[in-house]
Design a protein around this motif. Sequence first.
Motif, PDB file in Angstrom:
ATOM      1  N   VAL A   1      -2.126   2.366  -1.205  1.00  0.00           N
ATOM      2  CA  VAL A   1      -2.270   3.499  -0.290  1.00  0.00           C
ATOM      3  C   VAL A   1      -1.290   3.335   0.857  1.00  0.00           C
ATOM      4  CG1 VAL A   1      -4.690   3.848  -0.894  1.00  0.00           C
ATOM      5  CG2 VAL A   1      -4.123   2.360   1.029  1.00  0.00           C
ATOM      6  N   GLU A   2      -1.022   4.438   1.557  1.00  0.00           N
ATOM      7  CA  GLU A   2       0.029   4.433   2.571  1.00  0.00           C
ATOM      8  C   GLU A   2      -0.454   4.044   3.958  1.00  0.00           C
ATOM      9  OE1 GLU A   2       3.384   7.496   1.663  1.00  0.00           O
ATOM     10  OE2 GLU A   2       1.478   8.572   1.555  1.00  0.00           O
ATOM     11  N   GLY A   3      -1.751   3.917   4.144  1.00  0.00           N
ATOM     12  CA  GLY A   3      -2.218   3.598   5.483  1.00  0.00           C
ATOM     13  C   GLY A   3      -3.664   3.122   5.509  1.00  0.00           C
ATOM     14  N   PHE A   4      -4.053   2.599   6.660  1.00  0.00           N
ATOM     15  CA  PHE A   4      -5.390   2.042   6.858  1.00  0.00           C
ATOM     16  C   PHE A   4      -6.483   3.069   6.628  1.00  0.00           C
ATOM     17  CE2 PHE A   4      -8.813   1.727  10.084  1.00  0.00           C
ATOM     18  CZ  PHE A   4      -9.493   0.626   9.572  1.00  0.00           C
ATOM     19  N   THR A   5      -6.279   4.313   7.121  1.00  0.00           N
ATOM     20  CA  THR A   5      -7.346   5.310   7.000  1.00  0.00           C
ATOM     21  C   THR A   5      -7.552   5.717   5.545  1.00  0.00           C
ATOM     22  OG1 THR A   5      -5.802   7.129   7.451  1.00  0.00           O
ATOM     23  CG2 THR A   5      -6.970   6.199   9.327  1.00  0.00           C
ATOM     24  N   ASP A   6      -6.477   5.812   4.758  1.00  0.00           N
ATOM     25  CA  ASP A   6      -6.623   6.120   3.332  1.00  0.00           C
ATOM     26  C   ASP A   6      -7.504   5.069   2.662  1.00  0.00           C
ATOM     27  OD1 ASP A   6      -4.878   8.189   3.788  1.00  0.00           O
ATOM     28  OD2 ASP A   6      -3.154   7.218   2.873  1.00  0.00           O
ATOM     29  N   LYS A   7      -7.205   3.822   2.945  1.00  0.00           N
ATOM     30  CA  LYS A   7      -7.970   2.719   2.357  1.00  0.00           C
ATOM     31  C   LYS A   7      -9.436   2.786   2.767  1.00  0.00           C
ATOM     32  CE  LYS A   7      -8.096  -2.364   2.287  1.00  0.00           C
ATOM     33  NZ  LYS A   7      -7.365  -3.592   2.700  1.00  0.00           N
ATOM     34  N   LEU A   8      -9.671   3.070   4.032  1.00  0.00           N
ATOM     35  CA  LEU A   8     -11.038   3.092   4.548  1.00  0.00           C
ATOM     36  C   LEU A   8     -11.851   4.222   3.931  1.00  0.00           C
ATOM     37  CD1 LEU A   8     -12.982   1.711   6.469  1.00  0.00           C
ATOM     38  CD2 LEU A   8     -12.092   3.149   8.319  1.00  0.00           C
TER      39      LEU A   8
ATOM     40  N   SER B   1     -16.151   5.600  -2.265  1.00  0.00           N
ATOM     41  CA  SER B   1     -16.417   4.935  -3.530  1.00  0.00           C
ATOM     42  C   SER B   1     -17.769   4.236  -3.485  1.00  0.00           C
ATOM     43  CB  SER B   1     -15.310   3.931  -3.845  1.00  0.00           C
ATOM     44  OG  SER B   1     -15.523   3.324  -5.100  1.00  0.00           O
ATOM     45  N   GLU B   2     -18.033   3.559  -2.367  1.00  0.00           N
ATOM     46  CA  GLU B   2     -19.328   2.893  -2.208  1.00  0.00           C
ATOM     47  C   GLU B   2     -20.462   3.910  -2.106  1.00  0.00           C
ATOM     48  OE1 GLU B   2     -18.696   0.440   1.194  1.00  0.00           O
ATOM     49  OE2 GLU B   2     -17.670  -1.137   0.043  1.00  0.00           O
TER      50      GLU B   2
ATOM     51  N   THR C   1     -18.118   7.666 -10.494  1.00  0.00           N
ATOM     52  CA  THR C   1     -16.897   8.002  -9.771  1.00  0.00           C
ATOM     53  C   THR C   1     -16.667   6.976  -8.662  1.00  0.00           C
ATOM     54  OG1 THR C   1     -17.416  10.309 -10.173  1.00  0.00           O
ATOM     55  CG2 THR C   1     -15.673   9.865  -8.607  1.00  0.00           C
ATOM     56  N   THR C   2     -16.166   5.826  -9.045  1.00  0.00           N
ATOM     57  CA  THR C   2     -15.954   4.753  -8.071  1.00  0.00           C
ATOM     58  C   THR C   2     -14.596   4.092  -8.291  1.00  0.00           C
ATOM     59  OG1 THR C   2     -17.037   3.117  -9.494  1.00  0.00           O
ATOM     60  CG2 THR C   2     -18.418   4.253  -7.885  1.00  0.00           C
ATOM     61  N   VAL C   3     -14.068   3.551  -7.239  1.00  0.00           N
ATOM     62  CA  VAL C   3     -12.897   2.702  -7.311  1.00  0.00           C
ATOM     63  C   VAL C   3     -13.115   1.633  -6.247  1.00  0.00           C
ATOM     64  CG1 VAL C   3     -11.480   3.894  -5.596  1.00  0.00           C
ATOM     65  CG2 VAL C   3     -10.372   2.667  -7.465  1.00  0.00           C
ATOM     66  N   GLY C   4     -12.617   0.470  -6.493  1.00  0.00           N
ATOM     67  CA  GLY C   4     -12.846  -0.603  -5.542  1.00  0.00           C
ATOM     68  C   GLY C   4     -13.536  -1.779  -6.200  1.00  0.00           C
ATOM     69  N   TYR C   5     -14.459  -1.520  -7.133  1.00  0.00           N
ATOM     70  CA  TYR C   5     -15.118  -2.605  -7.851  1.00  0.00           C
ATOM     71  C   TYR C   5     -14.105  -3.227  -8.803  1.00  0.00           C
ATOM     72  CZ  TYR C   5     -18.344  -5.069 -10.925  1.00  0.00           C
ATOM     73  OH  TYR C   5     -19.000  -6.039 -11.663  1.00  0.00           O
ATOM     74  N   GLN C   6     -13.845  -4.501  -8.634  1.00  0.00           N
ATOM     75  CA  GLN C   6     -12.830  -5.227  -9.403  1.00  0.00           C
ATOM     76  C   GLN C   6     -11.440  -4.595  -9.228  1.00  0.00           C
ATOM     77  OE1 GLN C   6     -14.333  -5.418 -13.441  1.00  0.00           O
ATOM     78  NE2 GLN C   6     -15.598  -7.191 -12.970  1.00  0.00           N
ATOM     79  N   THR C   7     -11.266  -3.890  -8.117  1.00  0.00           N
ATOM     80  CA  THR C   7      -9.981  -3.260  -7.816  1.00  0.00           C
ATOM     81  C   THR C   7      -9.635  -3.514  -6.361  1.00  0.00           C
ATOM     82  OG1 THR C   7     -10.421  -1.480  -9.403  1.00  0.00           O
ATOM     83  CG2 THR C   7      -8.707  -1.081  -7.766  1.00  0.00           C
ATOM     84  N   SER C   8      -8.390  -3.886  -6.104  1.00  0.00           N
ATOM     85  CA  SER C   8      -7.947  -4.094  -4.732  1.00  0.00           C
ATOM     86  C   SER C   8      -7.369  -2.804  -4.175  1.00  0.00           C
ATOM     87  CB  SER C   8      -6.879  -5.192  -4.666  1.00  0.00           C
ATOM     88  OG  SER C   8      -7.402  -6.441  -5.038  1.00  0.00           O
ATOM     89  N   LEU C   9      -7.801  -2.427  -2.978  1.00  0.00           N
ATOM     90  CA  LEU C   9      -7.195  -1.311  -2.254  1.00  0.00           C
ATOM     91  C   LEU C   9      -6.197  -1.925  -1.285  1.00  0.00           C
ATOM     92  CD1 LEU C   9     -10.439   0.750  -1.521  1.00  0.00           C
ATOM     93  CD2 LEU C   9      -8.678   1.283  -3.208  1.00  0.00           C
ATOM     94  N   VAL C  10      -4.924  -1.625  -1.472  1.00  0.00           N
ATOM     95  CA  VAL C  10      -3.872  -2.316  -0.732  1.00  0.00           C
ATOM     96  C   VAL C  10      -3.095  -1.331   0.121  1.00  0.00           C
ATOM     97  CG1 VAL C  10      -1.894  -3.864  -0.895  1.00  0.00           C
ATOM     98  CG2 VAL C  10      -3.670  -3.932  -2.661  1.00  0.00           C
ATOM     99  N   ASP C  11      -3.111  -1.547   1.424  1.00  0.00           N
ATOM    100  CA  ASP C  11      -2.339  -0.740   2.366  1.00  0.00           C
ATOM    101  C   ASP C  11      -0.908  -1.259   2.380  1.00  0.00           C
ATOM    102  OD1 ASP C  11      -1.169   0.526   4.497  1.00  0.00           O
ATOM    103  OD2 ASP C  11      -2.523  -0.276   6.020  1.00  0.00           O
ATOM    104  N   VAL C  12       0.018  -0.453   1.841  1.00  0.00           N
ATOM    105  CA  VAL C  12       1.412  -0.902   1.754  1.00  0.00           C
ATOM    106  C   VAL C  12       2.294  -0.232   2.802  1.00  0.00           C
ATOM    107  CG1 VAL C  12       1.308  -1.495  -0.665  1.00  0.00           C
ATOM    108  CG2 VAL C  12       1.908   0.827  -0.022  1.00  0.00           C
TER     109      VAL C  12
ATOM    110  N   GLY D   1     -14.703  12.806  -4.872  1.00  0.00           N
ATOM    111  CA  GLY D   1     -15.052  12.346  -6.213  1.00  0.00           C
ATOM    112  C   GLY D   1     -13.917  12.534  -7.197  1.00  0.00           C
ATOM    113  N   VAL D   2     -13.271  13.691  -7.149  1.00  0.00           N
ATOM    114  CA  VAL D   2     -12.150  13.962  -8.054  1.00  0.00           C
ATOM    115  C   VAL D   2     -10.973  13.045  -7.744  1.00  0.00           C
ATOM    116  CG1 VAL D   2     -10.428  15.680  -8.726  1.00  0.00           C
ATOM    117  CG2 VAL D   2     -12.826  16.352  -8.475  1.00  0.00           C
ATOM    118  N   LEU D   3     -10.689  12.834  -6.446  1.00  0.00           N
ATOM    119  CA  LEU D   3      -9.583  11.958  -6.064  1.00  0.00           C
ATOM    120  C   LEU D   3      -9.811  10.538  -6.582  1.00  0.00           C
ATOM    121  CD1 LEU D   3      -6.960  11.458  -4.486  1.00  0.00           C
ATOM    122  CD2 LEU D   3      -8.364  10.989  -2.468  1.00  0.00           C
ATOM    123  N   ILE D   4     -10.996  10.025  -6.375  1.00  0.00           N
ATOM    124  CA  ILE D   4     -11.305   8.666  -6.816  1.00  0.00           C
ATOM    125  C   ILE D   4     -11.283   8.574  -8.341  1.00  0.00           C
ATOM    126  CG2 ILE D   4     -13.138   6.925  -6.884  1.00  0.00           C
ATOM    127  CD1 ILE D   4     -13.867   7.880  -4.018  1.00  0.00           C
ATOM    128  N   GLU D   5     -11.759   9.624  -8.990  1.00  0.00           N
ATOM    129  CA  GLU D   5     -11.760   9.635 -10.454  1.00  0.00           C
ATOM    130  C   GLU D   5     -10.336   9.647 -10.993  1.00  0.00           C
ATOM    131  OE1 GLU D   5     -14.256  11.845 -14.008  1.00  0.00           O
ATOM    132  OE2 GLU D   5     -13.975  12.879 -12.094  1.00  0.00           O
TER     133      GLU D   5
END
Length: 240
Positions: free
Chosen positions: A36-43, A49-50, A59-70, A226-230
Motif C-alpha cells: 500500500v502507498e501509505g499508513f492510512t491505507d494500511k490501517l 478486514s478484522e 472477505t478478509t486480508v491480513g491473516y497470513q498476509t503482510s500489509l506493507v506500507d511502501v 468488502g469488495v476492495l479487500i476481496e
Amino acid sequence: MFYCRKPDLDVLAPVRQSLGGDISGSLFGSTKNVLVEGFTDKLYLKTFSEYFRRQGEDTTVGYQTSLVDVDGSKTEYMVRFLNAEGYDYAVLLDDDDAEDAKSHKETLVEKGVDEDSIVLVSDVLDGVDEETPVEIEDLLPAEIFCEVVAEKYPDDVDPDDLVQATGDEYRTIPEAVKAKLQEIEQGELQEGGFDKGDIAETICGRVASGEYDEEKIGEESLEAFGVLIEELSDVLPESE
C-alpha cells in the motif's frame, strides 16, 4: 574462463538499501503481501478486514498476509525484492490524482509488475470515471470522516458544513474537507488541525471497539471495503 560468484555476495543489496532495512526485513513473516502507498491505507485495510472476520465473513486480508506500507515511491523496488524472493503480492494504488495513478500503474507495468496484481481503489466504486480522484477515505461515509475532523479541529467547526463540501466530484473527501477548512480559516490551517493519520486512527479505533457499528458505517461503505479487500485477496493464492 568461468567465474564463481562469491557466496556472500548479496545481489539484492541495492534493492534492500533502496527499501530500507525495516521494510525488507519485515517481509519474512509471510510469503503473501499487500503493498500500500501509505499508513492510512494500511490501517483501514487492517481494521475492516478484522471487522469482517469478526462477522464471520470470508472477505478478509491480513491473516497470513503482510500489509506493507511502501510509501508509493518504493513500490518498484519492493516488487523486485518480492519477485526475487519468490513471494506473492498485490499492489493497492490510490487515485488521489487520477492521471497520476493511471501513469503510476502504467510505469509499474512497464518495469515488470504484473498488471493483474495491481488494484486501484476506484475499481470498487460504481459510476466513477477516469478523471475522478479517489482515496481510500472515499469509501467511508462523509459524515463519519467529517465528524472526526470537526472533533479534532482546534476551533469550533460544524461537521455539516464539511459534509456539504464533499459533493465536489473532482476532489476526494480529504481534499474537499481540507479546502473547506482553509476557506473557514481564510488561509492556512492551524498546526495539527488536519492530520489524516490521526483521523484514521480515531475512525479505525471506533470501528474496532464497535462504537461505529454496521448501522453507523452503512451498507454502501461496508460493501465497498468488502469488495476492495476481496479483490486484493483474489490476487493472492489461497493458503494451503
